[in-house]
Design a protein around this motif. Structure first.
Motif, short mmCIF file in Angstrom:
data_model
loop_
_atom_site.label_atom_id
_atom_site.label_comp_id
_atom_site.label_asym_id
_atom_site.label_seq_id
_atom_site.Cartn_x
_atom_site.Cartn_y
_atom_site.Cartn_z
N LEU A 126 -120.88 58.31 -11.46
CA LEU A 126 -121.65 57.11 -11.82
C LEU A 126 -122.37 57.23 -13.15
CD1 LEU A 126 -123.37 55.76 -8.57
CD2 LEU A 126 -121.48 54.77 -9.85
N PHE A 167 -127.99 51.30 -10.65
CA PHE A 167 -127.16 52.26 -9.92
C PHE A 167 -127.69 52.37 -8.49
CE2 PHE A 167 -127.17 53.59 -14.36
CZ PHE A 167 -125.81 53.67 -14.63
N SER A 171 -123.47 49.44 -10.85
CA SER A 171 -122.41 50.16 -10.16
C SER A 171 -123.01 50.92 -8.99
CB SER A 171 -121.72 51.15 -11.10
OG SER A 171 -121.08 50.48 -12.17
N GLU A 223 -114.05 49.13 -7.16
CA GLU A 223 -113.59 49.79 -8.40
C GLU A 223 -112.76 51.02 -8.12
OE1 GLU A 223 -115.45 50.87 -12.74
OE2 GLU A 223 -116.74 51.18 -11.00
N PHE A 240 -116.64 53.14 -4.50
CA PHE A 240 -117.32 52.80 -5.74
C PHE A 240 -117.11 51.31 -6.00
CE2 PHE A 240 -116.69 57.31 -6.17
CZ PHE A 240 -117.83 57.75 -6.81
N THR A 263 -118.51 47.70 -8.28
CA THR A 263 -119.23 47.22 -9.45
C THR A 263 -119.11 45.71 -9.52
OG1 THR A 263 -119.46 47.39 -11.86
CG2 THR A 263 -117.22 47.49 -10.98
N LYS A 298 -116.48 44.47 -13.67
CA LYS A 298 -115.27 45.18 -14.08
C LYS A 298 -114.81 44.81 -15.49
CE LYS A 298 -112.87 46.28 -9.74
NZ LYS A 298 -111.62 46.05 -9.00
N ASN A 308 -116.68 44.44 -17.92
CA ASN A 308 -117.61 45.06 -18.87
C ASN A 308 -118.07 44.05 -19.91
OD1 ASN A 308 -119.06 47.44 -19.47
ND2 ASN A 308 -117.79 47.80 -21.26
N SER A 337 -122.19 44.42 -19.75
CA SER A 337 -122.77 45.76 -19.82
C SER A 337 -123.02 46.18 -21.26
CB SER A 337 -121.83 46.77 -19.14
OG SER A 337 -122.30 48.08 -19.31
N LYS A 343 -116.59 51.45 -21.61
CA LYS A 343 -115.70 51.08 -20.52
C LYS A 343 -114.76 49.94 -20.93
CE LYS A 343 -118.73 52.57 -16.76
NZ LYS A 343 -119.49 52.16 -15.55
N GLN A 400 -111.58 54.28 -16.43
CA GLN A 400 -112.58 53.30 -16.86
C GLN A 400 -112.55 53.06 -18.36
OE1 GLN A 400 -116.15 55.15 -15.34
NE2 GLN A 400 -116.32 53.67 -13.65
#
Length: 576
Positions: free
Chosen positions: A240, A331, A381, A412, A433, A435, A438, A440, A443, A448, A490
């Motif tokens: 992570l 997180f 995530s 993910e 996992f 998120t 995906k 990005n 973010s 990623k 990723q």
């Protein structure tokens, strides 16, 4: 860490554990862990306090224009006045708080504890604020009094030190434990006459982590409720990479994920040439735990490492009394108890958290998952340890919830773990996992790539080694192999710049249509396939002829041996 430092820590572990293990005859591990960990904490804060006092004494004596602590001797008429002034100055709390050292009142200092504990029960030990004599009631009372004094002086520790008087431990056994701990020091360690560079928090953190693991083993199934194996915690944290933002664990146990996050931040800062102390300012810790003693254990675990935390106002049930209702974390990490059956309450019927389907009343797995998703920020995530059944079960709405999560493109990565990793259960486990970003697109982490519509499957069941007869563990190489696969997927490449590639029997990047073809079952083995076996180069026809000839020869040898046995039995008067 060099080999000498490791030997020092191993010897310290062994010495302290042998002393603590003597309590087994009087208490079970679920209780004596609080006594032992409480004393370790008390010894540490006292050692750290003594170390700061020693530093201050040196500073008071150093004649330097830039030394604001300097106390000139010529300002006092006599040596006695000078020494008394230093003694008074050493009792000023601000000197300790400015260095994040816990203030330890005189009644709670280890030397006081050790000296008074050696007296006979009933001895007068001091006078209270009313001038009344205070007598030593028991060693447990003496320790609890020390905890009381420390909590009064340090608001951060209020309500988190577990009192030991309730366990009714024999005075002699507790005195033996105090004497053994007195022979150790968390400051300025030496080994075989050589000074070590280990810091007091490093030593304490190591000992604390070691003891938590040992207690989990001693308690068996119950112990695993507060302890996740170090390698699994490390794996999740490394995957992570929580080095900035809000970190949340809704089933925190003793706080192992937070400790590993701190270690990751320190390593990240070192690699990026940042100051770890500055980097830690970018992290906020949030947790929740229902068990009151474990809640205190986690708080103490943070306090000894100087980690700021918010564990809510009290221990509480995560589903029924959410201590962080407005939190949206960057997180989220958790290892909740698998397959909890008695978690449901009628008030949860139309809960806002069940966005992807109401979880079955007889299993909390997807309740944990949706609780975590509810608290996840739009760019966040999360990682969740669950029983393997969560990847394939279609009973009681679980299959529908899993389908909805997949169709929403939240999943993910799925990692299948080997068996025998946990002290408290033999149930096979996996890591989910998830998120919310995906693409990005939102973010700040532009490393990623866009993973929209894709899910990575990793089958790690063949990794690891047996550390003893019953427990398996991961090596650093195993952790790196799994972590590198996710990060390469990723980011489009791994840390060495190599592009991600599927690996037969280990990892596979699937699209939604692949998962739909498997009826939304997420077991990695279905996707990664089997490892290709190397050809031995011998043509099939020749191999069959050779093996058939060997078998014919073995049959002939067997017939000769059978004939000899019958002949020998007949010679002894037995017919076969």
């Amino acid at each position: 860490m060099n080999s000498l430092e490791q030997k020092f820590l191993n010897d310290l572990d062994d010495k302290l554990w042998k002393a603590a293990d003597k309590l087994r005859s009087s208490l079970d591990a679920a209780n004596y862990k609080h006594i032992v960990l409480g004393l370790i904490f008390l010894k540490y804060v006292s050692d750290a306090f003594d170390e700061r006092q020693s530093e201050l004494k040196d500073l008071f004596a150093q004649a330097d224009d830039h030394n604001i602590y300097y106390m000139p001797r010529d300002q006092y008429d006599t040596e006695e006045e000078y020494q008394q002034a230093i003694a008074d100055e050493l009792e000023i709390i601000d000197y300790y708080q400015e260095k994040n050292v816990f203030w330890v009142p005189k009644a709670a200092r280890w030397t006081t504890l050790q000296n008074i504990a050696a007296l006979a029960i009933g001895s007068i030990i001091w006078q209270d604020e009313h001038g009344q004599d205070v007598k030593l009631r028991s060693i447990s009372w003496l320790v609890d009094n020390a905890f009381d004094e420390i909590e009064k002086a340090n608001p951060k520790l209020k309500g988190i030190l577990n009192r030991i008087g309730q366990y009714q431990l024999d005075n002699d056994k507790l005195l033996d434990l105090i004497n053994t701990f007195s022979d150790t020091s968390f400051t300025k360690p030496e080994y075989n006459g050589e000074k070590l560079s280990l810091h007091s928090k490093d030593i304490l953190g190591h000992v604390y982590e070691y003891f938590l693991g040992q207690f989990a083993l001693a308690e068996g199934k119950q112990g695993g409720q507060y302890y996740t194996p170090k390698s699994i915690v490390t794996l999740i944290v490394e995957m992570l990479q929580p080095y900035k933002g809000r970190v949340y664990d809704p089933a925190m146990g003793s706080g192992g994920f937070f400790v590993s996050s701190e270690k990751f931040i320190e390593q990240h800062a070192q690699e990026k040439h940042y100051k770890a102390s500055e980097q830690k300012k970018h992290i906020s810790i949030y947790g929740q735990e229902s068990n009151p003693t474990t809640w205190k254990l986690a708080a103490m675990n943070m306090a000894i490492r100087g980690i700021d935390f918010n564990f809510g106002k009290k221990n509480a049930d995560t589903f029924l009394d959410d201590q962080h209702p407005d939190l949206r974390a960057d997180f989220v990490m958790a290892n909740p108890p698998f397959n909890i059956k008695d978690w449901w309450h009628a008030s949860l019927e139309s809960d806002v958290r069940w966005k992807y389907g109401t979880p079955p009343q007889g299993n909390a797995n997807f309740a944990w998952m949706q609780h975590m998703l509810h608290h996840l920020s739009p760019t966040g995530s999360m990682a969740l340890l669950l029983a393997n059944g969560s990847m394939s079960s279609n009973t009681n709405n679980e299959g529908e919830i899993r389908k909805n999560l997949i169709e929403a493109d939240l999943v993910e990565c799925i990692v299948a773990l080997p068996g025998q990793l946990f002290t408290n259960t033999q149930i096979p486990a996996c890591i989910w996992f998830l998120t919310k970003d995906k693409k990005n697109g939102l973010s700040l982490d532009k490393k990623k790539a866009n993973r929209e519509g894709k899910t990575l499957f990793i089958d790690a069941r063949n990794l690891g080694y047996m550390k003893d007869r019953v427990l398996r563990d991961f090596t650093d190489a195993d952790i790196a192999k799994i972590t590198d696969a996710l990060h390469a997927w990723q980011q489009g490449e791994n840390f060495e710049g190599e592009a991600y590639q599927d690996e037969k029997g280990f990892c596979f990047s699937a699209e939604l249509k692949d998962i739909q073809k498997h009826d939304y079952v997420l077991t990695p083995g279905r996707y990664v396939g089997a490892v290709e076996q190397e050809e031995d180069g011998e043509p099939f026809a020749e191999k069959m002829a050779r093996l058939t000839g060997q078998l014919k020869q073995q049959f002939a040898e067997s017939a000769v041996l059978e004939s000899e046995i019958k002949k020998n039995l007949k010679g002894l008067g037995y017919e076969f």
